[in-house]
Design an enzyme around this catalytic site. Structure first.
Site, PDB file in Angstrom:
ATOM      1  N   GLY A 124       0.787  -1.221   0.000  1.00 54.46           N
ATOM      2  CA  GLY A 124       0.000   0.000   0.000  1.00 54.46           C
ATOM      3  C   GLY A 124       0.821   1.275   0.000  1.00 54.46           C
ATOM      4  O   GLY A 124       1.463   1.603   1.010  1.00 54.46           O
ATOM      5  N   THR A 126      -0.330   4.038  -2.773  1.00 56.95           N
ATOM      6  CA  THR A 126      -1.264   4.983  -3.391  1.00 56.95           C
ATOM      7  C   THR A 126      -2.443   5.295  -2.479  1.00 56.95           C
ATOM      8  O   THR A 126      -2.975   4.425  -1.783  1.00 56.95           O
ATOM      9  CB  THR A 126      -1.786   4.411  -4.716  1.00 56.95           C
ATOM     10  N   ARG A 268      -8.561 -16.605 -41.323  1.00 58.96           N
ATOM     11  CA  ARG A 268      -9.617 -15.757 -41.873  1.00 58.96           C
ATOM     12  C   ARG A 268      -9.354 -15.473 -43.352  1.00 58.96           C
ATOM     13  O   ARG A 268      -8.290 -14.968 -43.714  1.00 58.96           O
ATOM     14  CB  ARG A 268      -9.656 -14.440 -41.094  1.00 58.96           C
ATOM     15  N   GLY A 340     -14.425  -6.912 -36.773  1.00 57.69           N
ATOM     16  CA  GLY A 340     -15.586  -6.929 -35.884  1.00 57.69           C
ATOM     17  C   GLY A 340     -15.478  -7.979 -34.799  1.00 57.69           C
ATOM     18  O   GLY A 340     -15.959  -7.774 -33.670  1.00 57.69           O
ATOM     19  N   GLU A 363       2.036   1.300 -11.206  1.00 60.50           N
ATOM     20  CA  GLU A 363       3.424   1.465 -10.756  1.00 60.50           C
ATOM     21  C   GLU A 363       4.121   2.626 -11.469  1.00 60.50           C
ATOM     22  O   GLU A 363       5.295   2.567 -11.813  1.00 60.50           O
ATOM     23  CB  GLU A 363       4.204   0.158 -10.902  1.00 60.50           C
ATOM     24  N   THR A 365       2.634   6.058 -14.033  1.00 60.93           N
ATOM     25  CA  THR A 365       2.114   6.267 -15.383  1.00 60.93           C
ATOM     26  C   THR A 365       3.264   6.468 -16.379  1.00 60.93           C
ATOM     27  O   THR A 365       4.413   6.691 -15.999  1.00 60.93           O
ATOM     28  CB  THR A 365       1.218   7.513 -15.428  1.00 60.93           C
TER      29      THR A 365
END
Length: 380
Positions: A124, A126, A268, A340, A363, A365
């Protein structure tokens, strides 16, 4: 320099691929849809040695280095990034913090249970109003004789609810001053210590993310890690290794998306031939492969420096920044190749696309990585 997997990495990769196909892949969308954190799976991975990768054998760990650790996260993330995230957070944050900064007594008490997966770890730093500005945290620890009393809250905590033990940074000095934070080990069940809200997330949904709440939490001074005031410095050192974790997570996610796109492009058909035969598709795949390869080299450079115990703050930031941005691009292009069907949950790239965005945020940005890199460059 030999770029081939060493024998340990080959063994790890084979083990994870077999384990992943049997225990992870069949449950990916079930866990994702339900936002279910598979605690039993974590225990099983602990038994395989995947939750104490760089913890020495004398503390119950696997005793490997960062090359093997990168392989663990990379291989798991290719199957399910959210499981890779949980394994990374457990290894590099909670377990790593105790291993690198804890006392011998703390190591002997906590590392065997964490390394073997008997306990799950949380970490912990943030808070709701202090993300990148962690130096101004509001969670406060006040000394009371031989004890500390902690009040405040943390958020975006991986394993905040299911974790058995958490390493937490709390302010023990004035706001904004250097050396104003201290690290503590808290166990589940400590009065006043509990999980808060569980976040409803875009991606990484099988990796639990919650608040941590501290209401007059009273713990003995023996739960303090290191000297008073050194918590933030410890956290930054832990994050150097943690950035390699997120870079490896990005790498595996990008590989997973690329491999799915390659397979689909060969199957495909449009206008009488597989879409892989069209230059627009094949060049997208070529760009993916090139950028993923470059990211992997940056990651292993940082991992090598970590193994040799030389300063690597800049290198870890570079590999995390580049790998995470490359992974977002790779997953975006994989969805595009699927067309799609890339927008449909029945196909794998939809989840990779949702999961990968966390890699540019967690961790530190991308912008924080740019800040770290530029400061190191300008101060060299």
């Amino acid at each position: 320099m030999n770029f081939e997997y060493n024998e340990n990495q080959k063994m790890i990769a084979d083990m994870i691929r077999k384990f992943g196909e049997e225990k992870i892949r069949p449950n990916i969308m079930k866990w994702d849809e339900a936002q279910e954190f598979p605690v039993d799976l974590m225990h099983e991975m602990g038994e395989l040695g995947l939750l104490g990768v760089f913890v020495p054998e004398k503390y119950g760990g696997s005793g490997f280095g960062y090359f093997e650790y990168v392989t663990v996260i990379d291989e798991i993330a290719q199957i399910d990034p959210s499981i890779g995230l949980s394994v990374a957070a457990h290894n590099s944050l909670c377990t790593g913090h105790i291993y690198y900064h804890g006392s011998e007594e703390q190591k002997q008490k906590y590392l065997p249970k964490l390394a073997k997966g008997q306990w799950i770890g949380a970490w912990g730093l943030t808070e709701p109003n202090t993300g990148s500005d962690a130096g101004n945290m509001k969670t406060v620890a006040v000394r009371d004789g031989d004890h500390w009393v902690i009040n405040g809250a943390k958020n975006f905590i991986t394993h905040g609810k299911s974790g058995d033990v958490a390493v937490v940074m709390a302010r023990t000095g004035e706001p904004g001053l250097s050396g104003n934070a201290t690290a503590f080990i808290l166990e589940k069940g400590t009065p006043g210590f509990r999980a808060g809200k569980k976040e409803d997330k875009l991606g990484m949904r099988a990796s639990e993310t919650t608040e941590l709440i501290f209401e007059d939490v009273r713990i003995p001074d023996s739960q303090r890690i290191g000297e008073v005031g050194t918590g933030f410095r410890q956290a930054m050192q832990v994050l150097d290794g943690g950035r390699i974790s997120i870079a490896a997570l990005s790498l595996g996610t990008a590989k997973g998306a690329m491999n799915a796109a390659i397979k689909y492009s060969k199957e495909r058909e449009q206008f009488g031939q597989p879409i892989s035969q069209y230059q627009a598709i094949s060049f997208m795949l070529a760009d993916m492969a090139t950028e993923i390869e470059a990211a992997e080299l940056l990651i292993y450079k940082a991992a090598d420096m970590k193994n040799r115990k030389v300063p690597m703050t800049k290198e870890s930031a570079i590999c995390k920044y580049y790998a995470s941005e490359v992974a977002v691009k790779a997953c975006n292009n994989a969805v595009q190749i699927f067309g799609g069907y890339g927008f449909i949950k029945d196909f794998p790239v939809e989840k990779f696309y949702r999961d990968v965005k966390l890699c540019t945020i967690g961790e530190g940005t991308s912008q924080i990585q740019q800040l770290v890199i530029s400061r190191r460059l300008l101060n060299e």
